[in-house]
Design an enzyme around this catalytic site. Structure first.
Site, short mmCIF file in Angstrom:
data_model
loop_
_atom_site.label_atom_id
_atom_site.label_comp_id
_atom_site.label_asym_id
_atom_site.label_seq_id
_atom_site.Cartn_x
_atom_site.Cartn_y
_atom_site.Cartn_z
N CYS A 179 0.82 -1.23 0.00
CA CYS A 179 0.00 0.00 0.00
C CYS A 179 0.85 1.27 0.00
CB CYS A 179 -0.95 0.01 1.19
SG CYS A 179 -2.17 -1.29 1.09
N HIS A 233 -3.24 7.53 1.87
CA HIS A 233 -3.63 6.20 1.41
C HIS A 233 -5.03 5.94 1.94
CE1 HIS A 233 -3.92 2.05 0.61
NE2 HIS A 233 -3.67 1.64 1.84
N ASN A 279 -9.99 0.10 -0.38
CA ASN A 279 -8.53 0.17 -0.32
C ASN A 279 -7.97 -0.43 -1.61
OD1 ASN A 279 -5.81 -0.16 0.16
ND2 ASN A 279 -6.05 -1.01 2.21
N1 ACO Z 1 -18.68 -7.74 9.03
C1 ACO Z 1 -19.16 -7.91 10.28
N2 ACO Z 1 -18.36 -8.15 11.33
C2 ACO Z 1 -17.03 -8.19 11.12
C3 ACO Z 1 -16.47 -8.02 9.84
C4 ACO Z 1 -17.34 -7.79 8.77
N3 ACO Z 1 -16.92 -7.61 7.51
N4 ACO Z 1 -15.11 -8.12 9.94
C5 ACO Z 1 -14.85 -8.33 11.25
N5 ACO Z 1 -16.00 -8.38 11.94
C6 ACO Z 1 -16.17 -8.60 13.37
C7 ACO Z 1 -14.98 -9.27 13.98
O1 ACO Z 1 -15.04 -10.67 13.77
C8 ACO Z 1 -15.13 -8.87 15.42
O2 ACO Z 1 -16.07 -9.72 16.02
P1 ACO Z 1 -15.79 -10.34 17.49
O3 ACO Z 1 -15.70 -9.13 18.37
O4 ACO Z 1 -16.98 -11.19 17.71
O5 ACO Z 1 -14.50 -11.06 17.36
C9 ACO Z 1 -15.73 -7.47 15.36
O6 ACO Z 1 -16.28 -7.35 14.02
C10 ACO Z 1 -14.72 -6.37 15.57
O7 ACO Z 1 -13.59 -6.63 14.75
P2 ACO Z 1 -12.31 -5.75 14.81
O8 ACO Z 1 -11.24 -6.38 13.96
O9 ACO Z 1 -12.00 -5.45 16.23
O10 ACO Z 1 -12.85 -4.44 14.12
P3 ACO Z 1 -12.13 -3.07 13.94
O11 ACO Z 1 -12.95 -2.02 14.50
O12 ACO Z 1 -10.67 -3.14 14.32
O13 ACO Z 1 -12.16 -2.87 12.36
C11 ACO Z 1 -10.78 -3.13 10.39
C12 ACO Z 1 -11.55 -3.83 11.51
C13 ACO Z 1 -11.77 -2.35 9.54
C14 ACO Z 1 -10.09 -4.19 9.55
C15 ACO Z 1 -9.74 -2.17 10.98
O14 ACO Z 1 -9.03 -2.80 12.00
C16 ACO Z 1 -8.77 -1.65 9.97
O15 ACO Z 1 -9.13 -0.93 9.05
N6 ACO Z 1 -7.46 -1.94 10.11
C17 ACO Z 1 -6.45 -1.42 9.24
C18 ACO Z 1 -6.48 -1.99 7.88
C19 ACO Z 1 -5.51 -1.22 7.02
O16 ACO Z 1 -5.31 -0.04 7.16
N7 ACO Z 1 -4.85 -1.80 6.09
C20 ACO Z 1 -3.94 -0.97 5.31
C21 ACO Z 1 -2.88 -1.61 4.80
S1 ACO Z 1 -3.42 -2.79 3.65
C22 ACO Z 1 -2.06 -3.29 2.73
O17 ACO Z 1 -0.96 -2.87 2.90
C23 ACO Z 1 -2.32 -4.38 1.72
#
Ligand code: ACO
Length: 323
Positions: free
Chosen positions: A114, A250, A280
């Protein structure tokens, strides 16, 4: 005399197929509400089955050439930032070179996931200011839909496909921050963090693999490292947050973008946002946002722009440029 790598054109390409969040509700346990509130994403584009990264990169590059009013034969080098090239080799960049009908100069890919476009911009800048080339097309292009595990709700809803391109040209400046062009760059990586964001396959492991991500961990690193690299790049040329016209970050997650802008002391009204429409798109996200920002009339000549990105590696960095 100071040579600057100045933007002469920008362009993008998005595949035709638009996939709204609701489409995922049929196949995985998720909802439009969850995806919107956790990531800010509302829709993304997916490439057609016969559409490749170099196809999209070529269209974005042609649009940028048209805007600059120059021909492919006027270009000395093509750099494509991608982690999803059509083939293991040759590079996507040489494929773009052929598709543009360009038979001179050189072309190569940069892979920093990314953060790829920021690394490619810094590389292009180095080639230009050292006098090795006059004009470069810098492209970010990805087909991340090809490395998704469609049964994994924690990753499959977050990514999209697309391409964006910038034309940079060597132009004489006066050596001050008022010059148009790239003013500062800051690149970083820390390979100890491989396990929080990676694809579990590759040529030497004999598979294509799927993207794996510990979202919370990536999130934590992102906000801290993005604000810090942006400040470092600005400080190199004695600029600060107040000087910024637009942050073009990004586009991974709206919450990361908001937290980073807040940490930098910049209001959201000075941030170009496309994550809602593109998801993304990895290395394509910044050039896509630059191109859309110009199209919307947000980015104007003379504006001070800060781009910042983080991705697998971890690899992260920032570029300060005057449009
Ligand atoms: N739909 C519904 N529920 C979901 C989903 C979904 N699509 N995905 C995860 N959940 C659930 C999880 O299982 C979890 O449930 P649990 O509490 O029962 O275990 C709950 O939602 C909360 O999950 P978290 O992972 O804690 O959610 P968070 O608020 O952290 O959001 C996210 C997740 C959106 C992935 C976030 O952490 C994020 O954006 N992280 C950074 C990603 C990023 O920036 N990547 C960039 C680089 S990518 C690259 O270089 C290729």
């Amino acid at each position: 005399m100071t040579i600057r790598a100045q933007v002469q054109g920008v362009g993008h390409y998005l595949p035709k197929r638009v996939v709204p969040n609701s489409e995922f509700e049929a196949t995985i346990d998720t909802s439009d509400e969850w995806i919107r509130s956790r990531s800010g994403i509302e829709r993304r584009h997916f490439a057609a089955n016969d559409e490749t990264t170099s196809d999209m990169a070529t269209k974005a590059a042609q649009n940028a050439l048209d805007m600059a009013g120059i021909k492919a034969s006027d270009i000395d080098a093509i750099i494509v930032a991608t982690s999803t090239a059509d083939l293991t080799f040759p590079s996507a960049a040489t494929m773009v070179q052929a598709k543009l009908g360009m038979t001179t100069g050189f072309a190569f890919d940069v892979q920093a996931v990314c953060a790829g476009f920021v690394f490619a911009l810094a590389t292009a800048n180095a080639l230009i200011v050292s006098g090795q080339v006059n004009r470069v097309i810098v492209i970010g292009a990805e087909t991340f839909s090809r490395i998704m595990d469609w049964s994994d709700r924690t990753t499959s809803v977050l990514f999209g496909d697309g391409a964006g391109a910038l034309i940079l040209e060597a132009v004489e400046g006066d050596g001050t921050n008022a010059d148009r062009g790239i003013l500062a760059t800051d690149l970083n990586s820390d390979g100890r963090h491989k396990d929080i964001l990676y694809v579990d396959g590759g040529v030497s492991t004999q598979s294509t693999g799927h993207l794996k991500m510990q979202g919370k961990e990536v999130f934590r690193h992102a906000v801290e490292k993005l604000a810090s690299t942006a400040h470092t790049a600005l400080a190199k040329v004695n600029l600060g947050s107040d000087d910024i016209d637009w942050i073009v970050p990004h586009q991974a997650n709206l919450r990361i973008i908001k937290s980073t802008a807040q940490k930098m002391g910049v209001g959201l009204d000075r941030v170009v946002l496309t994550v809602q429409d593109h998801g993304n798109t990895s290395a394509a996200s910044i050039p896509l946002a630059l191109s859309v920002g110009v199209e919307r009339g947000q980015i104007k000549p003379g504006n001070l722009i800060v781009t910042e990105a983080i991705g697998g590696g971890l690899a992260w960095g920032a570029v300060v440029l005057r449009w």
